[in-house]
Scaffold this motif. Structure first.
Motif, PDB file in Angstrom:
ATOM      1  N   LYS A  90       0.854  -1.150   0.003  1.00 36.07           N
ATOM      2  CA  LYS A  90      -0.109  -0.100  -0.110  1.00 36.07           C
ATOM      3  C   LYS A  90       0.865   1.353   0.072  1.00 36.07           C
ATOM      4  O   LYS A  90       0.554   2.325  -0.673  1.00 36.07           O
ATOM      5  N   GLN A  91       1.968   1.032   0.708  1.00 38.00           N
ATOM      6  CA  GLN A  91       2.711   2.469   0.988  1.00 38.00           C
ATOM      7  C   GLN A  91       3.496   2.634  -0.312  1.00 38.00           C
ATOM      8  O   GLN A  91       3.770   3.859  -0.843  1.00 38.00           O
ATOM      9  N   LYS A  92       4.012   1.607  -0.733  1.00 35.91           N
ATOM     10  CA  LYS A  92       5.015   1.922  -1.874  1.00 35.91           C
ATOM     11  C   LYS A  92       4.205   1.927  -3.102  1.00 35.91           C
ATOM     12  O   LYS A  92       4.699   2.598  -4.142  1.00 35.91           O
ATOM     13  N   LEU A  93       3.155   1.421  -3.496  1.00 35.47           N
ATOM     14  CA  LEU A  93       2.459   1.317  -4.543  1.00 35.47           C
ATOM     15  C   LEU A  93       1.249   2.056  -4.601  1.00 35.47           C
ATOM     16  O   LEU A  93       0.505   2.135  -5.745  1.00 35.47           O
ATOM     17  N   LYS A  94       0.710   2.768  -3.563  1.00 36.07           N
ATOM     18  CA  LYS A  94      -0.233   3.411  -3.212  1.00 36.07           C
ATOM     19  C   LYS A  94      -1.656   2.667  -3.912  1.00 36.07           C
ATOM     20  O   LYS A  94      -2.262   3.108  -4.595  1.00 36.07           O
ATOM     21  N   LEU A  95      -1.730   1.648  -3.029  1.00 30.00           N
ATOM     22  CA  LEU A  95      -2.922   0.676  -3.213  1.00 30.00           C
ATOM     23  C   LEU A  95      -3.988   1.219  -2.463  1.00 30.00           C
ATOM     24  O   LEU A  95      -3.810   1.631  -1.330  1.00 30.00           O
ATOM     25  N   HIS A  96      -5.310   0.907  -2.664  1.00 32.76           N
ATOM     26  CA  HIS A  96      -6.045   1.118  -1.682  1.00 32.76           C
ATOM     27  C   HIS A  96      -6.703  -0.342  -1.045  1.00 32.76           C
ATOM     28  O   HIS A  96      -6.749  -1.211  -2.049  1.00 32.76           O
ATOM     29  N   ILE A  97      -6.459  -0.651   0.043  1.00 37.66           N
ATOM     30  CA  ILE A  97      -6.649  -1.776   0.630  1.00 37.66           C
ATOM     31  C   ILE A  97      -8.527  -1.852   1.034  1.00 37.66           C
ATOM     32  O   ILE A  97      -9.010  -1.033   1.946  1.00 37.66           O
ATOM     33  N   VAL A  98      -8.896  -2.726   0.339  1.00 33.59           N
ATOM     34  CA  VAL A  98     -10.599  -2.827   0.280  1.00 33.59           C
ATOM     35  C   VAL A  98     -10.802  -3.673   1.424  1.00 33.59           C
ATOM     36  O   VAL A  98     -11.574  -3.165   2.084  1.00 33.59           O
ATOM     37  N   GLU A  99     -10.202  -4.742   1.604  1.00 33.65           N
ATOM     38  CA  GLU A  99     -10.740  -5.410   3.025  1.00 33.65           C
ATOM     39  C   GLU A  99      -9.596  -6.439   3.101  1.00 33.65           C
ATOM     40  O   GLU A  99      -9.105  -7.162   2.163  1.00 33.65           O
ATOM     41  N   ILE A 100      -9.391  -6.918   4.330  1.00 28.79           N
ATOM     42  CA  ILE A 100      -8.637  -8.137   4.617  1.00 28.79           C
ATOM     43  C   ILE A 100      -9.338  -8.941   5.622  1.00 28.79           C
ATOM     44  O   ILE A 100      -9.802  -8.672   6.778  1.00 28.79           O
ATOM     45  N   ILE A 101      -9.558 -10.032   5.285  1.00 30.11           N
ATOM     46  CA  ILE A 101     -10.439 -11.247   6.006  1.00 30.11           C
ATOM     47  C   ILE A 101      -9.346 -12.347   6.023  1.00 30.11           C
ATOM     48  O   ILE A 101      -9.132 -13.055   5.112  1.00 30.11           O
ATOM     49  N   GLY A 102      -8.792 -12.624   7.376  1.00 28.65           N
ATOM     50  CA  GLY A 102      -8.239 -13.469   7.750  1.00 28.65           C
ATOM     51  C   GLY A 102      -6.885 -13.574   6.977  1.00 28.65           C
ATOM     52  O   GLY A 102      -6.279 -12.385   6.967  1.00 28.65           O
ATOM     53  N   ASN A 103      -6.474 -14.683   6.069  1.00 30.32           N
ATOM     54  CA  ASN A 103      -5.531 -14.648   5.369  1.00 30.32           C
ATOM     55  C   ASN A 103      -5.536 -14.253   3.904  1.00 30.32           C
ATOM     56  O   ASN A 103      -4.831 -14.361   2.913  1.00 30.32           O
ATOM     57  N   GLU A 104      -6.841 -13.519   3.435  1.00 28.92           N
ATOM     58  CA  GLU A 104      -6.898 -13.001   2.181  1.00 28.92           C
ATOM     59  C   GLU A 104      -7.082 -11.707   2.278  1.00 28.92           C
ATOM     60  O   GLU A 104      -7.879 -10.969   3.347  1.00 28.92           O
ATOM     61  N   GLY A 105      -7.047 -10.947   1.115  1.00 22.74           N
ATOM     62  CA  GLY A 105      -7.096  -9.434   1.325  1.00 22.74           C
ATOM     63  C   GLY A 105      -7.266  -9.065  -0.229  1.00 22.74           C
ATOM     64  O   GLY A 105      -6.903  -9.690  -1.235  1.00 22.74           O
ATOM     65  N   ILE A 106      -7.921  -7.937  -0.204  1.00 17.21           N
ATOM     66  CA  ILE A 106      -8.194  -7.400  -1.514  1.00 17.21           C
ATOM     67  C   ILE A 106      -7.688  -5.871  -1.632  1.00 17.21           C
ATOM     68  O   ILE A 106      -8.114  -5.288  -0.802  1.00 17.21           O
ATOM     69  N   ALA A 107      -7.285  -5.557  -2.874  1.00 16.54           N
ATOM     70  CA  ALA A 107      -6.941  -4.251  -2.998  1.00 16.54           C
ATOM     71  C   ALA A 107      -7.202  -3.612  -4.284  1.00 16.54           C
ATOM     72  O   ALA A 107      -7.247  -4.531  -5.253  1.00 16.54           O
ATOM     73  N   ALA A 108      -7.224  -2.210  -4.496  1.00 21.45           N
ATOM     74  CA  ALA A 108      -7.393  -1.640  -5.734  1.00 21.45           C
ATOM     75  C   ALA A 108      -6.524  -0.459  -6.122  1.00 21.45           C
ATOM     76  O   ALA A 108      -6.119   0.135  -5.233  1.00 21.45           O
ATOM     77  N   CYS A 109      -6.354  -0.096  -7.019  1.00 23.09           N
ATOM     78  CA  CYS A 109      -5.611   0.892  -7.561  1.00 23.09           C
ATOM     79  C   CYS A 109      -6.044   1.232  -9.138  1.00 23.09           C
ATOM     80  O   CYS A 109      -6.536   0.599  -9.656  1.00 23.09           O
ATOM     81  N   ARG A 110      -5.551   2.444  -9.338  1.00 24.73           N
ATOM     82  CA  ARG A 110      -5.833   2.862 -10.836  1.00 24.73           C
ATOM     83  C   ARG A 110      -4.649   3.318 -11.414  1.00 24.73           C
ATOM     84  O   ARG A 110      -3.737   3.718 -10.816  1.00 24.73           O
ATOM     85  N   LEU A 111      -4.428   2.900 -12.734  1.00 23.53           N
ATOM     86  CA  LEU A 111      -3.439   3.690 -13.304  1.00 23.53           C
ATOM     87  C   LEU A 111      -3.739   4.916 -14.111  1.00 23.53           C
ATOM     88  O   LEU A 111      -4.964   5.077 -14.514  1.00 23.53           O
TER      89      LEU A 111
END
Lengths: 1107, 180
Positions: A1043-1064
């Motif tokens: 997130k910090q390095k690539l400026k992703l938006h972390i959508v949600e983290i559930i347990g050992n899974e996570g989703i994130a989104a970004c745009r070019l």
């Protein structure tokens, strides 16, 4: 200790005082006065007895130093002493940044020794990206031009230790000049400096590759040796580009080994051993997978081997042997007694190395002994890494060489119980696969399965015995599948035992799912069973929704035995299942439904959209991917509990969810189908392999006793009067080393060949296994619970998945041939390719032992976006409208006496802005300053490529800004341009600056629902598993780094899974799904742009490597 | 590739440290403490290579002084093991040439840690390893020079020079110039 120190100190005045009449100028070694400040510090340090004392001492020292270094009266000589004291402070862990600037000053102003100490302090204090480093550049440039060679040397040394990347152009020409210097040491150090540049900025030294060649051919050994470091790196990146140099390296090695170097390169009468190692590394890389190139090396390698004495250090000997043995198993025979001794060595590290060696000489005859030794070690071992490593090796050996069924099952039982849940998931997968697919001989297969069933039953007989989950899963699968083979046993008994397990608290819900599957399979073969009824009753009210689901399913199935028998045919785990993908059999049903007024079918995403728009209800929709990700071999554990997690919600009668559930099941079927049809090949292979496999069985005992190789016999004859213990060892030796060596292959001619052949096939199998096993294993477990499919909203996707798998297999099979021939076989029939591979192993791949290493890790990060360069004057500030946005540091881009250009990047929401400041340093106004960018391949600069300043007043500054967009996706690209101005004459300054992909990435805020919807609509995806270092630990740490390095938006983290989104920028979305499992991070990108996932993945890898 | 080069005494006090990749200062002390703990826990019969976290330690003991080198798996343990000894021999040559101290000390056998055999020519190493003296003393008083020697031998984590004459040449020149 204090006693020793006291004595030392009492001796000191005598020693030091005589030589040091108050620290003469410069001062040779030992000239530090014991009464000087440094002497005092050293004395106090050696007398320290507690951490607290140390803290006090250093604080005091730092206060003193602070005062001294900033006092104008401090002489350079005193400053040099201060630097050494500062080095002490930092060495003890106390940061002393107040002195850094003075170190730079000392390097600038001091005489020779002072200068050297200044440089030394700089190299110790500052790190690669430290901003003060820029202040050193001028000093370095000056020293490089000095007529005093010592100063040139120092400057070159410091450049090759630490130098700001952006300033390389300032010194590069000077250093290139030094390559022609008459003195060896200057040329050598120049090459070392270029090596540093190559590490931190390979592009900047691209144009001098031919000079590297010149250095390689230098008349001086030292210069040549220095160039090898560069070549090693370059060859690592691209071996094929340097094949033409093979002969040069070979001839150099020949000269080294042949003792042609000056005598002072010898180390304990070995000619330049470190140089030899370096050359062997390079040759290894060049010869890898290339028999033609390897051919050139054989002679010299043979020569080096013969000349190399086996060292006294035991592990080294072992290591060397381990590698050498791949080439010539006879060598192991010569050292067998040493090896035996090492097996009982008190040092576990040596023991492990020994096992590694034994692993490499394993064959059909000694497998039982060697595996026993490995298991013994395994049982004592607590360390996870060792367990993973060893269980893998044992499983491999067992699979390859098992002499009989009984031993095979017993050994695997031991592996499962010791390896437990840390071992690699491939091990149980492969085991079950082997069991299920069987071999050519139906009878033999049945015996094996029967034996497995029996052994598991007896293991489960004991109550309250703890088994690892994986082992329980294996047991329940085998019991469910093959318990019918027991003719005399009562299936009721087996079910009772499984039932008992279900009630144990240590059994995880995943394992319970396996057990339930087994029970279901078994009950399909029985008319009725009390235990099953009881079980159904018990779990119908279970709080665990999955278990409740299973119980209900089982209940309904039991009511229709005919259907159940159809669903669970006997021994059909390997049969293909045909899926009617079009679901034509439901046409009538659908037509009927429609005619009765039912709503027409809506595609999956449409339903979801509607749902989203309706309300903000809790979403149970797992954005449709987590259950399909088991195509990657390692990423399937924890997922076997078949769709159970989402099924829980189905129970509540949410009919909209039903579609999703079926989708999951369907997907698995799809994978399965493909696996069945195309994956049939390895199965056939397997069958032919079985013949060979069973052959060595009867011979084994006889061979062990009688077929002893001549060298072994000799050794036995020589030592006739052996002690009992010795005899034992000898005996062990003969069991261990049986079947090795050329002579043994004569008597065993036929067999040796068979073994090789068998191996080839086996390795093929295991190649494909990896990719397929996961899915097949999964199916075995989940299939029984899959309701028949009736809708196929996602069918298309399944087939895409299939294609994907198929492709992977093709690529795998091309490498199989190679892999197969690389088997470290003990017979003499090692092919050329094999030998060649071994060569490279010889020196290079300790990595096979300590996997997953990457030397790049230790290189300075090459892609840090916030480059540190010449600090700009403080007066520089961003235009108001940009001030609130994050931006990179303002640094100097290029400069002349008259004018300086600074730049920075500003990352606004809608674009990446490049801000340039042009400062007029002169006292007269500058007219017509033109700044022009060259059009770049990957970037687009908005408005125009140029910037025009009609006039810049004296001592003032102008700025301009450009919006930069990434036109073609790339990970990094260079924008270059020039600035020209007229003052007396026309002056033209060139500059270049780097943008990376991450400059154009912005977070994209969205909800989980949105994510799910978008995810399904994207077709470009890339998946990759990354290793995580222990320090990266959990998913959230890893995601946060990204997130910090690539400026992703972390959508949600559930347990050992996570989703994130970004745009070019401007608005190309890219989605990331990641999951952690056993130190791997599985990343899955999807985007509407085809190149984006790939490039982002690359960036992620970099981030993870840097972290 | 070499990650760091340490000289630590038996009490766990660092006498020289050189890192070839950036490590925060406070992390260094922790690392060094763990490293020496690892080395001290091993007997002389055990081998000189330790697997530690994601890298390896190669160490040699000279009386109360440990020289410990952290390497990654691309590096050859044995090369580093001998590098340490070469380094000690270089130090010995340097100090014996410029110093007169060693004459005052008797030629005692080096405390051999049993895995290697020093040749007879090395006996004057005893200067360093005199059990009577804190062995790190000459090193401490000449920390800058020891660093300079090390810099000639190892750069960027690579072994760059092993020829003793060449390693010492620049330092001898410096000393000579400082003297005059």
């Amino acid at each position: 200790m204090s006693d020793v120190v006291e004595r030392t100190l009492s001796a000191l005045p005598g020693l030091l005082g005589q030589q040091d009449p108050g620290a003469g100028p410069g001062g040779g070694p030992g000239r530090v006065s014991a009464t000087s400040r440094l002497g005092g510090l050293i004395r106090s340090i050696t007398a320290l007895s507690s951490k607290h004392e140390e803290e006090k001492l250093i604080q005091q020292e730092q206060t003193n130093l602070k005062a001294t270094v900033s006092a104008p009266t401090t002489t350079l000589r005193l400053m040099k002493e201060c630097m050494v004291r500062l080095i002490y402070c930092e060495m003890l862990g106390y940061e002393s940044s107040f002195g850094y600037i003075h170190a730079i000053k000392l390097a600038q102003q001091g005489n020779l020794l002072e200068k050297r100490v200044g440089y030394l302090a700089v190299s110790l204090f500052l790190h690669e990206n430290h901003e003060l480093l820029l202040l050193l550049v001028n000093t370095v440039v000056k020293d490089l031009q000095s007529t005093n060679l010592v100063e040139v040397c120092m400057a070159l040394t410091v450049v090759s230790q630490i130098f700001p990347r952006e300033m390389i152009p300032a010194v590069l020409p000077l250093i290139e000049d030094k390559l022609q210097h008459s003195k060896e040491i200057i040329r050598r150090k120049a090459v070392q400096a270029l090596y540093k540049f190559y590490l931190i900025a390979p592009n900047q030294v691209q144009h001098i590759h031919d000079k590297f060649r010149k250095a390689l051919c230098d008349r001086d050994v030292g210069v040549m040796a220095a160039s090898l470091h560069i070549y090693l790196q370059m060859i690592k990146k691209n071996a094929s580009g340097y094949k033409d140099l093979t002969e040069s390296f070979v001839s150099i090695l020949k000269q080294v080994v042949g003792g042609k170097l000056p005598i002072d390169f010898n180390y304990h009468s070995v000619p330049a051993p470190w140089l030899q190692i370096q050359l062997l590394r390079i040759l290894g890389l060049l010869g890898k997978d290339d028999p033609r190139t390897s051919e050139l090396m054989y002679d010299v390698l043979d020569e080096s081997l013969r000349r190399a004495e086996i060292n006294h250090n035991i592990t080294y000997g072992l290591k060397a042997l381990t590698y050498v043995i791949q080439q010539d198993p006879n060598l192991a025979l010569q050292h067998q007694m040493t090896i035996i001794e090492c097996l009982d060595h008190p040092d576990p590290i040596i023991k492990r190395e020994t096992l590694e060696l034994l692993y490499r000489i394993t064959n059909g005859q000694n497998v039982t002994v060697i595996v026993q030794k490995m298991l013994d070690y395994l049982r004592q071992s607590k360390e996870e890494y060792t367990i993973i490593n060893l269980t893998g090796k044992i499983a491999e050996l067992v699979e390859k060489y098992a002499p009989d069924n009984e031993w095979f099952i017993q050994t695997m039982n031991a592996v499962f119980s010791v390896g437990g849940d840390v071992m690699h998931p491939d091990i149980p997968n492969n085991f079950l696969r082997l069991l299920a697919e069987g071999f050519d001989d139906e009878k033999e297969d049945e015996e094996l399965r029967l034996y497995a069933v029996q052994s598991y039953l007896s293991l489960l007989e004991e109550e309250d015995t703890f088994y690892p989950q994986k082992f329980l899963q294996v047991m329940s699968w085998v019991l469910g599948e093959y318990s019918y083979l027991i003719n005399d046993g009562d299936p009721e008994v087996i079910i009772t035992r499984l039932h008992r397990l279900l009630k144990q608290t240590f059994v995880t819900s995943e394992t319970k799912a396996w057990i339930m599957t087994a029970v279901t399979k078994m009950s399909s073969r029985m008319s009725c069973s009390k235990t099953v009824d009881k079980l159904i009753q018990e779990f119908s009210t279970s709080l665990d929704t999955c278990m409740r689901q299973y119980a209900f399913e089982l209940k309904h199935l039991c009511e229709n035995k005919e259907l159940m028998k159809n669903l669970f045919p006997l021994d059909a785990s390997c049969d293909e299942i045909m899926v009617d993908a079009s679901l034509s059999f439901l046409d009538g049903f659908v037509a009927e439904g429609l005619s009765c007024g039912a709503a027409p079918y809506k595609p999956h995403h449409q339903r979801q959209e509607e749902k989203l728009s309706q309300e903000k209800a809790l979403n149970f929709e797992p954005y449709g991917l987590s259950f399909t990700s088991n195509m990657s071999s390692s990423g399937f554990t924890g997922r076997q509990s078949p769709a159970g997690l989402s099924l829980g919600s189905d129970m509540s009668g949410n009919s909209a969810e039903l579609g999703q559930k079926e989708t999951n099941c369907l997907k698995l079927d799809g994978v399965r189908k493909l696996w069945g049809k195309e994956g049939y090949l390895p199965k056939k292979e397997n069958k032919t392999g079985k013949e060979d496999k069973t052959q060595p069985v009867p011979q084994d005992s006889i061979l062990t006793a009688h077929v002893v190789d001549p060298p072994l016999m000799q050794s036995e004859q020589q030592v006739v009067s052996l002690s009992e213990e010795e005899k034992e060892k000898q005996q062990l030796a003969s069991t261990l080393f049986v079947g090795l060596g050329s002579n043994s292959t004569i008597s065993l001619m036929g067999r040796a060949d068979i073994i090789t052949q068998k191996l080839k096939k086996k390795s093929k199998i295991s190649e494909t296994q990896n990719s397929e096993e996961a899915s097949s294993f999964q199916n075995i477990a989940t299939l029984p619970f899959s309701p028949l499919p009736d809708t196929t909203p996602n069918n298309k996707e399944n087939f895409q998945g299939n294609e994907h798998l198929g492709l992977r297999k093709i690529s795998l099979s091309s490498s199989e041939v190679l892999e197969a021939s690389v088997s470290f076989e003990t017979s003499q029939s090692v092919t050329e390719v094999g030998l060649d591979e071994q060569l490279s192993n010889c020196r290079l791949s300790t990595s096979s032992l300590f996997a997953d290493s990457n030397i790049e890790v230790f290189q300075p990060p090459q892609n840090v976006p916030d480059i540190v360069a010449n600090k700009a004057p403080l007066s520089l500030c961003l235009p108001e409208e940009l001030a609130g946005h994050p931006h990179s540091e303002i640094v100097e881009l290029c400069s002349s006496d008259i004018l300086t250009v600074y730049w920075c990047k500003v990352w606004t929401d809608d674009c990446s802005r490049l801000v340039l400041f042009v400062a007029n340093n002169s006292t007269s106004p500058l007219k017509t300053v033109n700044l022009v960018f060259e059009s770049a391949e990957h970037f687009k600069i908005f408005e125009s490529l140029s910037c025009h300043f009609p006039v810049i007043e004296a001592q003032s500054m102008e700025s301009c800004q450009k919006c930069v967009q990434l036109e073609k996706v790339c990970t990094e690209g260079v924008l270059s341009g020039s600035i020209s101005y007229h003052l007396d004459t026309d002056t033209h300054l060139e500059f270049s600056l780097t943008f990376s992909l991450s400059d154009f990435i912005r977070p994209m805020k969205m909800t989980t629902e949105d994510f799910g919807r978008l995810w399904l609509s994207f077709s470009n995806d890339v998946k990759q598993n990354l290793k995580m270092s222990p320090s990266q630990g959990s998913l959230s740490i890893a995601l946060n780094a990204l997130k910090q390095k690539l400026k992703l938006h972390i959508v949600e983290i559930i347990g050992n899974e996570g989703i994130a989104a970004c745009r070019l920028l401007p608005s190309v979305p890219c989605l990331l799904h990641c999951r952690t499992h056993a130190r791997t991070l599985a990343l899955w990108f999807r985007s509407s742009c085809s190149a984006l996932p790939d490039s982002l993945l690359y960036q992620c890898q970099k981030v993870m490597e840097e972290a | 590739m070499i990650k760091f080069f340490l000289m630590v005494n038996k009490q766990g006090q660092t006498r020289l440290s050189r890192y070839y990749e950036h490590v925060e200062i406070h992390k260094r002390t922790m690392l060094e403490a763990e490293v020496i703990k690892n080395c001290l826990s091993r007997s002389k019969e055990q081998c000189s290579f330790i697997e530690y976290k994601d890298f390896k330690l190669v160490y040699r003991q000279y009386a109360a002084l440990f020289i410990v080198v952290g390497i990654n798996e691309t590096e050859n343990e044995m090369a580093v093991y001998e590098l340490i000894h070469n380094f000690v021999e270089v130090l010995d040559r340097y100090f014996s040439r410029v110093e007169k101290w060693y004459v005052m000390l008797n030629d005692q056998e080096v405390n051999d840690n049993s895995h290697y055999h020093l040749t007879k020519t090395n006996t004057h190493l005893s200067f360093f390893f005199q059990s009577e003296l804190d062995v790190s003393f000459p090193i401490m008083f000449n920390l800058d020079r020891v660093h300079i020697i090390l810099d000639e031998m190892v750069l960027n984590g690579c072994i760059v020079e092993t020829n003793k004459n060449r390693i010492l040449a620049p330092l001898f020149v410096l000393d000579k110039m400082a003297e005059s």
